[in-house]
Design a protein around this motif. Structure first.
Motif, short mmCIF file in Angstrom:
data_model
loop_
_atom_site.label_atom_id
_atom_site.label_comp_id
_atom_site.label_asym_id
_atom_site.label_seq_id
_atom_site.Cartn_x
_atom_site.Cartn_y
_atom_site.Cartn_z
N HIS C 235 39.99 45.43 45.00
CA HIS C 235 40.24 44.68 43.77
C HIS C 235 39.48 45.22 42.58
N THR C 287 40.69 36.75 48.35
CA THR C 287 40.70 37.35 47.02
C THR C 287 40.78 36.27 45.95
N LEU C 310 43.67 38.44 39.22
CA LEU C 310 43.32 38.74 40.62
C LEU C 310 43.47 37.50 41.48
#
Lengths: 170, 101, 621
Positions: C235, C287, C310
């Motif tokens: 990420h 995440t 994200l």
């Protein structure tokens, strides 16, 4: 013995040829190229005698005319032109001597080996007499094209020599 | 002893060997050239001898051509030597080593 | 299928625009921007025409043979179904709005023509992904979006940070793509086909066709999505990608490209088995949680929204992992609207403040920038997921999916993240738009021109109503076994409360908790009060839980070590020993042979005679 006389002549001419040939390359009395050239003439004349013994009369004549007459004269002219006296007394180098002996020995060994190994029919009496007339016929019938080509070669050689001899060749 | 082909060939070989010895050992370009002529003549002798003992005239024709070509070769070769001499002032092979590394 | 040509035109118009701008009109900023905008708007219109002619029910392919190697035949085909058509609408529609906005945002940039060429190239690549009917085509366009993303992140290449961010994005994506490529090769090796329809048919006929490798193949393909959609652990590139111009962040790093991973997962859902989906779901959930926590303590307006992206991507991936492509795609669509809106509004703020991005230097922009204020509020509400904004419906369907699967852990994560989402976006909102001016810049701010506010308004409308205009139904018909009967408008408005009341009410509760916390802490704050409350945890959040430092320490350092060793091997073993040996051998031989070249005539004659002797010996033997 009808054959004895030519055989004697063979030995005479053979010894002359080889002796004069040896003097061409190594004369103990003179290092002058003119001497070598003179002995070359002798070699060629005695070789013409060998040609006669082999019934090659035309070639014997050509040999004397072309070699002794033209080629050697050319050599002499060049020797005169260059005036090489100053360089006649150089020593033969040991490496050159060894190299010569080795190469000559090797090539002679090969020749002699093959000569001994190959059966030759030298005993059969030669039937056809080599003379000028059949040679001329052969030259102007079967070999007429190479004959003409050789004339072109001579012309080219002449042109080349004239070009090379010009002074301002640059 | 009856003289046969092998006698002529032996003379030819020996003459060739003499010429070769001259080519390798002499330092004078002109003499080297003469030695070359000797070698050519040795070849001529062998050809004529073969021609005689094999009942063929072709060998003689070949010798005729060789003599012609030799004449042309000698003229060109000598012209080269002259040209070389003009430039280098020498006719010794030891002085002509510009093809070295 | 009617008008088969139209999708092809839609696909290739942006490419044509990019090539044309690059070759001919690079000097002319205005003309270049009009070519680029014209290409994408034309694409949008063509797509609408195509859909109105064929409807969303179409399931067709338009195929040209591309190349044929042995028994591998690769087509260049367009897959046309509800999934790809909706994505085309998003890419050309949202993309078109962003293109128009860029004309205003980039109006003073000398490289505007180049910028629009890149944008068009990106649009072409993204449409290629969307329309691909096989893995090879998908992968090629996948790399192409990577390239255009690289070019656009590094658009201001004179800034070192932009260049670094571009490289970081490209390299991190490369890691994911490597796994993706392995996965594609594995699928091809096991099933012998790359075409989605054929693969789906094969797996439908024999669900064990992939055998023991099924989980591995699925996870490798998921690697591609991890890279492109910036899931944990890859990420780290997305926040840095905010170095690019803001429209790029909106288009590529919020609405379309990062969603490509989710889209790809939905497209090839048939390859993923239950085990792989489990991993997908937990990575998505993790995440979502991680990035939401990081977002709370960021101070850069774009970075907050980037971490929010994200987090939302994590939601989508989680939905896919929970076996719900419909919620995932639904959320992708609404997210494209409201996240593009948030980015563009942020961009509007940034230009008004002369490229100041620190939220603690803004404040009280409400009166000075009313349009931006209201559109941002709409986007924030949609992101937070409050009834009746679009985010509510899509987020609710994801939470509902978690309940359907009885995965209460992920459900809890989802609700908690929803709460965090509201908190960080309203923290941003309160600090930037309300309160008092925190610097001179914000006192002198003024509203952006209509070319920028226009797209904001369009996107705001869709962010508000996107939840109940039938988008979910379109996806549902695509993925569900039996199509649901479409309900009326009013029914659609309140459908979540009937379908999954617990999810809906908990979502709304989460919103209010988050809003209350944000209001309490930030409504009148001059500086961030949270570090004093949370202590070291806040520092960790601020530093993104030290992932960059960790990767720097572990992977970059390890990579450097390996590179040093390899360098040594190359320099000493390969070059020094192997090549040196060959070179030295050649050299030595050459030096030895050199002595044969004496230049002496008689030496040559001697060697010549020796050669003749050898030849004669061989011949006469």
């Amino acid at each position: 013995m009808a054959n004895t006389f030519p055989d004697i002549l063979f030995y005479v001419f053979a010894v002359l040829t080889l002796g004069c040939g040896a003097l061409v390359i190594a004369n103990p009395f003179s290092r002058n190229p003119v001497t070598s050239a003179m002995f070359l003439v002798l070699t060629i004349i005695s070789m013409a005698g060998l040609f006669v013994l082999l019934h090659a009369f035309f070639l014997a004549a050509v040999q004397i005319l072309v070699y002794a007459g033209a080629v050697i004269v050319l050599f002499l002219f060049v020797i005169m032109l260059l005036d090489l006296k100053a360089e006649t007394m150089r020593r033969i180098k040991i490496y050159g001597f060894i190299a010569g002996i080795v190469s000559v020995g090797a090539i002679l060994a090969i020749f002699m080996k093959s000569l001994g190994a190959t059966p030759l029919n030298s005993d059969s009496a030669p039937a056809v007499e080599g003379n000028t007339e059949p040679l001329g016929k052969l030259l102007f019938t079967h070999y007429v094209v190479p004959f003409e080509v050789v004339s072109v070669l001579l012309l080219v050689a002449m042109v080349g020599v004239i070009l090379l001899s010009k002074k301002n060749l640059d | 002893m009856h003289v046969g082909l092998e006698h002529y060939l032996t003379v030819s070989f020996l003459l060739f060997a003499l010429g070769l010895l001259g080519v390798i050992m002499r330092r004078n370009l002109l003499v080297i050239y003469m030695s070359l002529e000797l070698m050519l003549n040795a070849a001529n002798l062998a050809l004529v001898a073969f021609s005689r003992f094999n009942n063929k005239l072709d060998g003689q024709v070949l010798v005729f051509f060789i003599i012609t070509v030799a004449a042309a070769e000698v003229s060109v070769g000598l012209a080269l030597i002259v040209a070389l001499y003009r430039r280098r002032r020498s006719a010794h092979v030891e002085d002509l080593t510009s093809m070295k590394f | 299928m009617k008008y088969e040509l139209l999708p092809w035109l839609t696909l290739f118009l942006p490419l044509f625009a990019a090539v044309f701008i690059t070759l001919f009109t690079l000097r002319c900023k205005t003309l270049s921007s009009f070519i680029s905008i014209g290409a994408i708007v034309a694409g949008f219109i063509l797509t609408v025409v195509f859909i109105s002619a064929n409807g969303f029910q179409i399931r067709a392919e338009s195929v040209r043979t591309w190349l044929s190697i042995g028994n591998l035949q690769v087509d260049f085909g367009l897959k046309l179904d509800a999934l790809s058509l909706m994505m085309m609408l998003i890419v050309t529609g949202v993309g078109g709005a962003i293109h128009i906005y860029s004309r205003g945002y980039m109006r003073e940039d000398p490289g505007m023509a180049r910028f629009f060429a890149f944008l068009s190239l990106f649009t072409f690549s993204m449409l290629g992904i969307v329309l691909a009917n096989n893995f090879v085509q998908l992968f090629i366009f996948w790399e192409l979006v990577g390239v255009s993303s690289y070019l656009l992140i590094g658009f201001w290449f004179e800034k070192p940070s932009a260049g670094d961010a571009a490289k970081k994005a490209f390299i991190v994506n490369r890691l994911g793509d490597f796994g993706f490529l392995l996965g594609i090769l594995m699928v091809w090796g096991l099933l012998g086909s790359l075409n989605f329809s054929q693969l789906q048919g094969q797996l439908a006929a024999n669900s064990q066709a992939l055998g023991t490798m099924a989980t591995i193949a699925g996870l490798l393909i998921f690697c591609g999505a991890v890279g492109k959609s910036a899931q944990f652990p890859l990420h780290v590139w997305l926040p840095d990608a905010m170095e690019g111009p803001t429209p790029v962040s909106a288009l590529i790093h919020a609405a379309t490209m990062v969603a490509a991973g989710v889209y790809m997962l939905c497209r090839v859902l048939f390859v993923l088995n239950a085990d792989a989906l489990q991993v997908v779901a937990y990575i998505g959930g993790f995440t979502a949680l991680l990035s939401a926590l990081i977002a709370i303590q960021q101070n850069d307006i774009k970075r907050i929204i980037a971490y929010s992206t994200l987090s939302q991507l994590g939601y989508m991936v989680m939905a896919v992992g929970l076996g719900g492509p419909t919620p995932a795609m639904f959320h992708l669509t609404t997210h494209a609207f409201f996240k593009a809106l948030l980015f563009l509004s942020a961009g509007s703020v940034i230009t008004a403040l002369h490229h100041e991005q620190d939220i603690w230097k803004m404040g009280n922009l409400k009166s000075k920038m009313p349009v931006t204020f209201w559109t941002f509020l709409a986007g924030a509400l949609a992101l937070s997921g409050i009834f009746p904004f679009s985010g509510f419906y899509s987020k609710d369907s994801i939470l509902g999916q978690a309940l359907v699967r009885h995965n209460y852990l992920l459900f809890g994560v989802g609700v908690f993240v929803a709460c965090l989402t509201t908190f960080y976006i309203f923290r941003l909102f309160f600090v930037v738009f309300l309160g008092k001016e925190k610097s001179d810049l914000s006192s002198h701010a003024h509203e952006s021109p209509p070319v920028m506010t226009g797209p904001l308004l369009v996107l705001a409308v869709f962010s508000v109503i996107g939840g109940y205009i039938g988008i979910e139904g379109i996806y549902n018909r695509m993925f569900a076994a039996q199509p649901e009967t479409s309900a009326g408008f009013a029914a659609a408005l309140v459908a979540p409360f009937h379908a999954a009341p617990m999810a809906a009410w908990l979502g709304i509760l989460a919103f209010f908790i988050g809003l209350a916390c944000a209001y309490g802490l930030y409504a009148k704050a001059d500086k961030d009060p949270l570090p004093e409350i949370l202590g070291p945890l806040a520092t960790a959040m601020k530093n993104k839980f030290y992932f960059d430092e960790l990767y720097e320490g572990v992977f970059v350092r390890a990579h450097d070590c390996i590179a040093a060793v390899m360098n040594g091997i190359d320099r000493w073993l390969v070059e020094g020993f192997c090549i040196g040996l060959i070179r030295g051998g050649t050299d030595l031989t050459g030096r030895c042979l050199r002595y044969f070249q004496t230049g002496n005539l008689q030496t040559y004659a001697f060697l010549f005679v020796l050669g003749v002797v050898v030849a004669l010996y061989v011949v006469l033997r």
